[in-house]
Write an enzyme that holds these catalytic residues in place. Structure first.
Site, PDB file in Angstrom:
ATOM      1  N   HIS A 232      13.174  11.009  -0.115  1.00 50.66           N
ATOM      2  CA  HIS A 232      13.665  12.173  -0.874  1.00 50.66           C
ATOM      3  C   HIS A 232      13.449  13.433  -0.022  1.00 50.66           C
ATOM      4  O   HIS A 232      12.640  14.306  -0.358  1.00 50.66           O
ATOM      5  CB  HIS A 232      12.924  12.263  -2.204  1.00 50.66           C
ATOM      6  CG  HIS A 232      13.558  13.193  -3.197  1.00 50.66           C
ATOM      7  ND1 HIS A 232      14.793  13.800  -3.003  1.00 50.66           N
ATOM      8  CD2 HIS A 232      13.112  13.647  -4.408  1.00 50.66           C
ATOM      9  CE1 HIS A 232      15.071  14.563  -4.041  1.00 50.66           C
ATOM     10  NE2 HIS A 232      14.086  14.493  -4.895  1.00 50.66           N
TER      11      HIS A 232
ATOM     12  N   ARG B 254      22.816  10.574  -4.521  1.00 49.35           N
ATOM     13  CA  ARG B 254      21.567  10.031  -5.074  1.00 49.35           C
ATOM     14  C   ARG B 254      21.842   8.599  -5.501  1.00 49.35           C
ATOM     15  O   ARG B 254      22.714   8.357  -6.350  1.00 49.35           O
ATOM     16  CB  ARG B 254      21.084  10.870  -6.260  1.00 49.35           C
ATOM     17  CG  ARG B 254      19.948  10.213  -7.015  1.00 49.35           C
ATOM     18  CD  ARG B 254      19.257  11.120  -8.003  1.00 49.35           C
ATOM     19  NE  ARG B 254      18.465  12.129  -7.329  1.00 49.35           N
ATOM     20  CZ  ARG B 254      17.473  12.813  -7.907  1.00 49.35           C
ATOM     21  NH1 ARG B 254      17.153  12.577  -9.174  1.00 49.35           N
ATOM     22  NH2 ARG B 254      16.789  13.716  -7.241  1.00 49.35           N
TER      23      ARG B 254
ATOM     24  N   GLN C 234      13.585  17.217  -1.423  1.00 46.16           N
ATOM     25  CA  GLN C 234      12.391  17.643  -2.148  1.00 46.16           C
ATOM     26  C   GLN C 234      11.332  18.157  -1.179  1.00 46.16           C
ATOM     27  O   GLN C 234      10.674  19.178  -1.421  1.00 46.16           O
ATOM     28  CB  GLN C 234      11.834  16.474  -2.969  1.00 46.16           C
ATOM     29  CG  GLN C 234      10.552  16.790  -3.713  1.00 46.16           C
ATOM     30  CD  GLN C 234      10.753  17.814  -4.821  1.00 46.16           C
ATOM     31  OE1 GLN C 234      11.620  17.647  -5.661  1.00 46.16           O
ATOM     32  NE2 GLN C 234       9.953  18.871  -4.829  1.00 46.16           N
TER      33      GLN C 234
ATOM     34  N   ASP D  44       3.306  12.203  -8.124  1.00 46.90           N
ATOM     35  CA  ASP D  44       4.657  11.864  -8.590  1.00 46.90           C
ATOM     36  C   ASP D  44       4.493  10.789  -9.669  1.00 46.90           C
ATOM     37  O   ASP D  44       3.411  10.208  -9.821  1.00 46.90           O
ATOM     38  CB  ASP D  44       5.487  11.337  -7.390  1.00 46.90           C
ATOM     39  CG  ASP D  44       6.925  10.978  -7.750  1.00 46.90           C
ATOM     40  OD1 ASP D  44       7.423  11.462  -8.790  1.00 46.90           O
ATOM     41  OD2 ASP D  44       7.550  10.199  -6.999  1.00 46.90           O
TER      42      ASP D  44
ATOM     43  N   ARG E 190      13.746  24.418  -4.438  1.00 43.97           N
ATOM     44  CA  ARG E 190      14.830  23.450  -4.220  1.00 43.97           C
ATOM     45  C   ARG E 190      16.144  24.196  -3.958  1.00 43.97           C
ATOM     46  O   ARG E 190      16.945  23.814  -3.112  1.00 43.97           O
ATOM     47  CB  ARG E 190      15.009  22.530  -5.449  1.00 43.97           C
ATOM     48  CG  ARG E 190      13.788  21.697  -5.834  1.00 43.97           C
ATOM     49  CD  ARG E 190      13.442  20.680  -4.756  1.00 43.97           C
ATOM     50  NE  ARG E 190      14.565  19.845  -4.401  1.00 43.97           N
ATOM     51  CZ  ARG E 190      14.955  18.740  -5.067  1.00 43.97           C
ATOM     52  NH1 ARG E 190      14.264  18.341  -6.114  1.00 43.97           N
ATOM     53  NH2 ARG E 190      15.988  18.031  -4.665  1.00 43.97           N
TER      54      ARG E 190
ATOM     55  N   CYS F 131       6.735  16.876  -7.778  1.00 39.92           N
ATOM     56  CA  CYS F 131       8.181  17.032  -7.596  1.00 39.92           C
ATOM     57  C   CYS F 131       8.906  17.179  -8.929  1.00 39.92           C
ATOM     58  O   CYS F 131      10.004  17.728  -8.973  1.00 39.92           O
ATOM     59  CB  CYS F 131       8.734  15.861  -6.792  1.00 39.92           C
ATOM     60  SG  CYS F 131       8.380  14.251  -7.514  1.00 39.92           S
TER      61      CYS F 131
HETATM   62  N1   CP Z   1      12.384  16.392  -8.172  1.00 41.63           N
HETATM   63  C1   CP Z   1      13.657  16.001  -8.391  1.00 41.63           C
HETATM   64  O1   CP Z   1      14.347  15.520  -7.481  1.00 41.63           O
HETATM   65  O2   CP Z   1      14.061  16.207  -9.659  1.00 41.63           O
HETATM   66  P1   CP Z   1      15.415  15.643 -10.299  1.00 41.63           P
HETATM   67  O3   CP Z   1      15.256  14.149 -10.423  1.00 41.63           O
HETATM   68  O4   CP Z   1      15.495  16.327 -11.630  1.00 41.63           O
HETATM   69  O5   CP Z   1      16.556  15.996  -9.397  1.00 41.63           O
HETATM   70  N1  NVA Z   2       9.757   8.845  -7.243  1.00 40.16           N
HETATM   71  C1  NVA Z   2      10.614   9.484  -8.218  1.00 40.16           C
HETATM   72  C2  NVA Z   2      11.019  10.829  -7.756  1.00 40.16           C
HETATM   73  C3  NVA Z   2      11.813  11.628  -8.744  1.00 40.16           C
HETATM   74  C4  NVA Z   2      12.211  12.981  -8.227  1.00 40.16           C
HETATM   75  C5  NVA Z   2      11.818   8.614  -8.507  1.00 40.16           C
HETATM   76  O1  NVA Z   2      12.405   8.088  -7.550  1.00 40.16           O
HETATM   77  O2  NVA Z   2      12.180   8.447  -9.657  1.00 40.16           O
END
Ligand code: CP
Ligand code: NVA
Length: 307
Positions: free
Chosen positions: A129, A102, A132, A224, A292, A264
């Site tokens: 992502h 990430r 997700q 989101d 997930r 999400c």
């Molecule tokens: N939706 C999602 O990816 O959540 P986290 O940021 O908690 O991993």
């Molecule tokens: N768009 C958000 C998604 C979090 C799961 C971010 O990148 O923070």
């Protein structure tokens, strides 16, 4: 699922429609306990951003498969002292069987994929992502018994979620409408890519500034956060710009009467979604979060093989 063995998953476009549907089938079988694969390999987690769902569900998935998880603490890695990603990738490749990352720049996961032989999984970048969206599609399939022919409407920022949803919906034959403010539209290259996939399936990818147009006849209402990780300084200035795109009870009256609501998570109640809708009868966000685990377990089994 041997076709995915050894492959990277950086983008929704890395899987064909058939591969995506097979992954979802495996996720459903895993969830129902119809299959119980064992995988005694090692997963590394390299997270530059916060995470609850992705980090813990990857951890739980690999543990339940009988494998090991090494949670790499970015603060104690030599990356922070300037060791190049290319060198780090080649070294981690000698210790691990799969690595979920990430980070901010999508180019970073591409660098890891270039220099490591093991599968690299995008656990969220600023661009996409995909993990997700596998869980999202699994949830939609559970609710409607199908994917093709449905319409998903997304409200808010044209961000990583909007990108992966566009590509994912197009791949499985769903229509998608993205409702966003003029200066927060999705990346045009991703829109073009999604439209070229949608053209093959005969579906639509619509970008609109009208939340009402997007919501019309939608089976899935999705939102989101308005400020993603790394954009926290813009949070306050974004609120008035995004307010018309809030998912609330009034917006739901325009959608299909059977529409479900997905997010999400994490959610900002009172901003992109109201408390009553998030906790209401149409919301499937907790099932979505659970999926997930199943979707990522399917992904791990697929890229590693179950030997
Ligand atoms: N939706 C999602 O990816 O959540 P986290 O940021 O908690 O991993
Ligand atoms: N768009 C958000 C998604 C979090 C799961 C971010 O990148 O923070």
């Amino acid at each position: 699922m041997s076709g995915l063995k050894g492959r990277d998953l950086l983008s929704m476009t890395d899987l064909s429609a058939d591969e995506t549907l097979a992954l979802l089938q495996l996720a459903a079988d895993l969830k129902q306990g119809k299959v119980n694969p064992i995988c005694r390999k090692s997963l590394g987690l390299l997270f530059y951003k916060s995470s609850t769902r992705t980090r813990v569900s990857f951890f739980a998935a690999m543990s339940q498969l009988g494998g090991q998880v090494i949670d790499l603490n970015i603060g104690s890695m030599q990356i922070g002292r300037g060791e190049p990603l290319a060198d780090t990738a080649r070294v981690l490749d000698r210790y691990l069987d799969v690595l979920a990352i990430r980070t901010f720049a999508h180019a970073d996961v591409e660098t890891f994929a270039k220099y490591a032989q093991m599968p690299i999984i995008n656990a969220l970048t600023d661009l996409e992502h995909p993990c997700q969206v596998f869980a999202d599609l699994q949830t939609i399939q559970e609710c409607f018994g199908q994917l093709a022919g449905l319409k998903l409407a997304y409200f808010g920022d044209g961000n990583n979620m909007a990108h992966s949803l566009m590509l994912g919906c197009a791949t499985v034959g769903m229509d998608i409408a993205i409702a966003c403010p003029a200066n927060f539209t999705p990346d045009p290259a991703i829109v073009d890519r999604a439209r070229s996939i949608a053209a093959i399936r005969g579906t639509e990818v619509v970008i609109t500034q009208s939340p009402q147009a997007a919501a019309s006849q939608a089976h899935v209402v999705y939102t989101d956060v308005w400020a993603s990780m790394g954009q926290e300084a813009e949070s306050d200035t974004r609120i008035p710009v995004f307010q018309p795109y809030q998912v609330n009870r009034e917006l739901l009256t325009i959608a299909d009467p059977e529409a479900i609501v997905l997010h999400c998570l994490p959610a900002h109640r009172g901003e992109e979604i109201t408390e009553d809708v998030l906790e209401g009868t149409r919301s499937r966000v907790w099932d979505q979060a659970e999926n997930r685990l199943h979707a990522q377990k399917a992904l791990l089994v697929s890229v590693l093989g179950d030997d």
